[in-house]
Design a protein around this motif. Structure first.
Motif, PDB file in Angstrom:
ATOM      1  N   LEU A   1       0.832  -1.192   0.000  1.00 37.07           N
ATOM      2  CA  LEU A   1       0.000   0.000   0.000  1.00 37.07           C
ATOM      3  C   LEU A   1       0.864   1.237   0.000  1.00 37.07           C
ATOM      4  N   VAL A   2       0.533   2.163  -0.857  1.00 40.47           N
ATOM      5  CA  VAL A   2       1.217   3.444  -0.894  1.00 40.47           C
ATOM      6  C   VAL A   2       0.155   4.512  -0.780  1.00 40.47           C
ATOM      7  N   GLY A   3       0.350   5.453   0.120  1.00 43.61           N
ATOM      8  CA  GLY A   3      -0.689   6.420   0.396  1.00 43.61           C
ATOM      9  C   GLY A   3      -1.286   6.087   1.735  1.00 43.61           C
ATOM     10  N   ARG A   4      -2.590   5.859   1.813  1.00 46.83           N
ATOM     11  CA  ARG A   4      -3.131   5.577   3.115  1.00 46.83           C
ATOM     12  C   ARG A   4      -4.273   4.600   3.052  1.00 46.83           C
ATOM     13  N   ASN A   5      -4.416   3.838   4.148  1.00 50.26           N
ATOM     14  CA  ASN A   5      -5.652   3.145   4.469  1.00 50.26           C
ATOM     15  C   ASN A   5      -6.324   4.081   5.439  1.00 50.26           C
ATOM     16  N   SER A   6      -7.429   4.681   5.084  1.00 51.69           N
ATOM     17  CA  SER A   6      -7.913   5.706   5.976  1.00 51.69           C
ATOM     18  C   SER A   6      -9.126   5.259   6.743  1.00 51.69           C
ATOM     19  N   ILE A   7      -9.070   5.569   8.051  1.00 46.93           N
ATOM     20  CA  ILE A   7     -10.228   5.412   8.918  1.00 46.93           C
ATOM     21  C   ILE A   7     -10.660   6.827   9.260  1.00 46.93           C
ATOM     22  N   THR A   8     -11.791   7.236   8.754  1.00 50.72           N
ATOM     23  CA  THR A   8     -12.231   8.614   8.942  1.00 50.72           C
ATOM     24  C   THR A   8     -13.467   8.644   9.810  1.00 50.72           C
ATOM     25  N   CYS A   9     -13.429   9.374  10.890  1.00 51.21           N
ATOM     26  CA  CYS A   9     -14.576   9.536  11.759  1.00 51.21           C
ATOM     27  C   CYS A   9     -14.975  11.006  11.760  1.00 51.21           C
ATOM     28  N   SER A  10     -16.010  11.336  12.483  1.00 55.55           N
ATOM     29  CA  SER A  10     -16.625  12.645  12.286  1.00 55.55           C
ATOM     30  C   SER A  10     -16.636  13.541  13.499  1.00 55.55           C
ATOM     31  N   ALA A  11     -15.839  13.275  14.510  1.00 48.52           N
ATOM     32  CA  ALA A  11     -15.872  14.152  15.673  1.00 48.52           C
ATOM     33  C   ALA A  11     -14.469  14.462  16.131  1.00 48.52           C
ATOM     34  N   GLU A  12     -14.270  14.599  17.403  1.00 48.52           N
ATOM     35  CA  GLU A  12     -13.012  15.059  17.947  1.00 48.52           C
ATOM     36  C   GLU A  12     -11.883  14.083  17.640  1.00 48.52           C
TER      37      GLU A  12
ATOM     38  N   ALA B   1       0.101   0.703  10.225  1.00 49.78           N
ATOM     39  CA  ALA B   1      -0.613   0.490   8.967  1.00 49.78           C
ATOM     40  C   ALA B   1       0.347   0.023   7.872  1.00 49.78           C
ATOM     41  N   PRO B   2      -0.137  -0.816   6.955  1.00 48.35           N
ATOM     42  CA  PRO B   2       0.711  -1.270   5.843  1.00 48.35           C
ATOM     43  C   PRO B   2       1.119  -0.119   4.931  1.00 48.35           C
ATOM     44  N   GLY B   3       2.195  -0.301   4.194  1.00 53.65           N
ATOM     45  CA  GLY B   3       2.613   0.649   3.187  1.00 53.65           C
ATOM     46  C   GLY B   3       3.593   1.680   3.685  1.00 53.65           C
ATOM     47  N   VAL B   4       4.014   2.549   2.770  1.00 53.41           N
ATOM     48  CA  VAL B   4       4.938   3.626   3.094  1.00 53.41           C
ATOM     49  C   VAL B   4       4.167   4.927   3.195  1.00 53.41           C
ATOM     50  N   HIS B   5       4.579   5.798   4.101  1.00 54.10           N
ATOM     51  CA  HIS B   5       3.858   7.043   4.355  1.00 54.10           C
ATOM     52  C   HIS B   5       4.791   8.229   4.166  1.00 54.10           C
ATOM     53  N   GLN B   6       4.408   9.141   3.287  1.00 51.04           N
ATOM     54  CA  GLN B   6       5.243  10.280   2.923  1.00 51.04           C
ATOM     55  C   GLN B   6       5.053  11.442   3.888  1.00 51.04           C
TER      56      GLN B   6
ATOM     57  N   LEU C   1      14.079   7.206  -4.698  1.00 49.34           N
ATOM     58  CA  LEU C   1      13.171   6.148  -5.117  1.00 49.34           C
ATOM     59  C   LEU C   1      11.734   6.648  -5.036  1.00 49.34           C
ATOM     60  N   THR C   2      10.873   6.051  -5.846  1.00 49.55           N
ATOM     61  CA  THR C   2       9.452   6.394  -5.778  1.00 49.55           C
ATOM     62  C   THR C   2       8.852   5.781  -4.520  1.00 49.55           C
ATOM     63  N   PRO C   3       7.704   6.276  -4.092  1.00 53.56           N
ATOM     64  CA  PRO C   3       7.052   5.656  -2.939  1.00 53.56           C
ATOM     65  C   PRO C   3       6.795   4.163  -3.132  1.00 53.56           C
ATOM     66  N   PHE C   4       6.455   3.772  -4.342  1.00 55.34           N
ATOM     67  CA  PHE C   4       6.218   2.351  -4.603  1.00 55.34           C
ATOM     68  C   PHE C   4       7.496   1.534  -4.414  1.00 55.34           C
ATOM     69  N   GLU C   5       8.610   2.071  -4.890  1.00 54.88           N
ATOM     70  CA  GLU C   5       9.895   1.371  -4.720  1.00 54.88           C
ATOM     71  C   GLU C   5      10.290   1.302  -3.246  1.00 54.88           C
ATOM     72  N   LEU C   6      10.066   2.390  -2.514  1.00 53.72           N
ATOM     73  CA  LEU C   6      10.383   2.400  -1.086  1.00 53.72           C
ATOM     74  C   LEU C   6       9.538   1.396  -0.329  1.00 53.72           C
ATOM     75  N   ALA C   7       8.269   1.260  -0.722  1.00 57.50           N
ATOM     76  CA  ALA C   7       7.399   0.264  -0.089  1.00 57.50           C
ATOM     77  C   ALA C   7       7.911  -1.138  -0.356  1.00 57.50           C
ATOM     78  N   GLU C   8       8.369  -1.385  -1.550  1.00 62.20           N
ATOM     79  CA  GLU C   8       8.882  -2.710  -1.897  1.00 62.20           C
ATOM     80  C   GLU C   8      10.163  -3.033  -1.134  1.00 62.20           C
ATOM     81  N   VAL C   9      11.032  -2.025  -0.957  1.00 60.55           N
ATOM     82  CA  VAL C   9      12.269  -2.234  -0.202  1.00 60.55           C
ATOM     83  C   VAL C   9      11.961  -2.539   1.257  1.00 60.55           C
TER      84      VAL C   9
END
Length: 496
Positions: A62-73, A87-92, A294-302
């Motif tokens: 995963l590159v970017g985010r798995n997002s859990i979005t809620c609606s309050a504080e 969380a899986p993946g690389v985060h920029q 490296l691209t985010p995808f390459e960094l995730a693979e490494v």
């Protein structure tokens, strides 16, 4: 993955992003993501989830985010950062250097950001990152940054600004400043920028003790700040030395490992293979560092979890300011498209939100201005500014000012002096620049003499009252004044 904590009902939406590189990494299940949300939400909350099928999703990093979005504080920034690390993946994470750059990072949609000692030294001191900037300056700048955003901020703690005891003070200060994480390195003092020459590191024992001291400071504070252990020994000593130190940092309890200035993709892979359960951080030094970009995808693979971009914001800011100054020096202004409009700048800085919130506290006198026999200069000038703000047509330079309620003086017998009739008349002040373009065209109450010189200082030596007395019985449209000021602008005053 972003996360927010609530005290009311929650609705959880799951969003997946995948690449086409990995053969071994798998998308998290709905249960995994819901468990992460439950870890930050109030136990009495009702958590719901959309059902997702993984049949049409590849088992890729995963590159970017798995997002859990809620609606309050929202939950604390430190909790948000720890959820990202799980969380899986690389985060920029772009590196900011002040409150404005941090706000731009957040508005761009990033889940977290770094502070860059290199960039803060440049922006705050105008000096190189060679140990000039102090703990006090860094923690002060950090506090301004963390207060400006809601996303987690990982602070550059340099080498802790001294021995292990100084490291403890630094960690506690960064916690109070609102940082979600801190990067601590093993360089000697004065330190040097990671990709420059002349770097030296402390002994293995002292390097490990710095990390242990940081963890002790965290526990003593009752906080959960993320400790990022950095070593600069790759360039100062050898790759093997940097790998040994990274293992030792992991054993000491570091949350994230970081070897700066790795020289190849193979070295980056070797780094990510040690202490596999501890997240790794990459540094993509833009513009010519020692580490390959490296691209985010390459960094995730490494195998990286976090990736910093330390120079992008300060670098483009320097170039943009140079270009703008060259334009001004040449008698021009920065061309359209090279900078946001004034309206966009105001939106970025929060003027619109400010005005909306200000309405909640408005009073009758603050809206109309206070009047007790004399006109209120500040009120009139504010009306002029407000009218300019409301004008959306750039070609319309005429500002109509609503005449404020004015109480005139009357005689003891109720009669009015000849001059009192002037209050029902209007003065029109028109200024035309020597280039022929209109600079000002404003109408104000004719009896408002005191405030005119605040608007047009060149009228300071003119006896306007005498002119108005002479014109009290004149019909509208009389030209009272017509002259050029000392910069060549034509100033005309009409009685209407």
């Amino acid at each position: 993955m972003t996360s927010q904590a609530f005290t009311g009902d929650c609705t959880v939406s799951l969003v997946f992003y995948s690449s086409s590189l990995s053969k071994t990494r798998h998308l998290p299940s709905n249960n995994y993501l819901l468990s992460r949300c439950n870890s930050v939400c109030h136990p009495n909350n009702r958590i719901t989830s959309k059902k997702f099928s993984s049949n049409n999703l590849s088992a890729k990093p995963l590159v970017g985010r798995n997002s859990i979005t809620c609606s309050a504080e929202r939950t604390s920034p430190t909790k948000q950062l720890r959820i990202l690390l799980d969380a899986p993946g690389v985060h920029q994470g772009p590196a900011c250097f002040d409150a404005l750059s941090a706000k731009l990072v957040e508005k761009a949609g990033f889940d977290y950001c770094f502070t860059s000692g290199f960039s803060i030294s440049a922006a705050r001191l105008g000096l190189p990152d060679t140990g000039y900037i102090s703990y006090g300056e860094m923690v002060d700048q950090g506090h301004q940054i963390t207060q400006a955003v809601s996303i987690p901020v990982i602070g550059d703690g340099d080498n802790g600004y001294g021995n292990a005891m100084n490291v403890k003070r630094t960690v506690k200060g960064y916690i109070k400043a609102g940082f979600a994480g801190i990067i601590l390195e093993d360089q000697v003092s004065p330190k040097a920028c990671g990709h420059t020459r002349g770097r030296k590191v402390v002994s293995r024992e002292e390097a490990v003790m710095r990390i242990k001291a940081a963890i002790d400071a965290r526990e003593e504070s009752g906080a959960d700040i993320v400790i990022v252990a950095r070593t600069d020994s790759r360039q100062a000593v050898s790759l093997d030395e940097s790998l040994w130190r990274s293992r030792a940092f992991a054993d000491a309890g570091a949350d994230v490992l970081f070897i700066d200035a790795l020289a190849s993709k193979e070295e980056m892979k070797a780094f990510c293979e040690i202490s596999p359960l501890v997240p790794k951080m990459a540094n993509m030094l833009e513009g010519g560092g020692k580490t390959p970009i490296l691209t985010p995808f390459e960094l995730a693979e490494v195998g990286y979890k976090l990736v910093a971009y330390p120079l992008s914001l300060i670098g483009v800011s320097i170039r943009a300011m140079q270009d703008s100054l060259a334009a001004i020096r040449g008698g021009r202004i920065p061309p359209p498209g090279s900078m946001p409009s004034f309206e966009e700048i105001k939106e970025i800085l929060g003027f619109i939100d400010y005005y909306e919130e200000e309405k909640r506290y408005a009073t009758h006198t603050s809206q109309r201005g206070y009047s007790s026999g004399n006109s209120n200069i500040d009120s009139l000038q504010q009306r002029i500014r407000d009218d300019k703000e409301q004008s959306r047509d750039p070609q319309d330079s005429v500002v109509e000012v609503i005449t404020p309620e004015v109480y005139t003086n009357s005689g003891a017998d109720g009669s009015r002096s000849p001059f009192s009739g002037i209050w029902s008349r209007t003065l029109r002040i028109r200024i035309t620049g020597r280039d022929g373009f209109e600079k000002l065209d404003v109408r104000i109450p004719a009896g408002f003499l005191e405030g005119i010189t605040n608007i047009v200082p060149a009228l300071g030596g003119v006896n306007l009252k005498a002119l108005l007395d002479d014109a009290a019985e004149e019909v509208g449209g009389k030209l009272l004044l017509d002259f050029n000021d000392n910069v060549g602008d034509r100033i005309q005053v009409f009685l209407e």
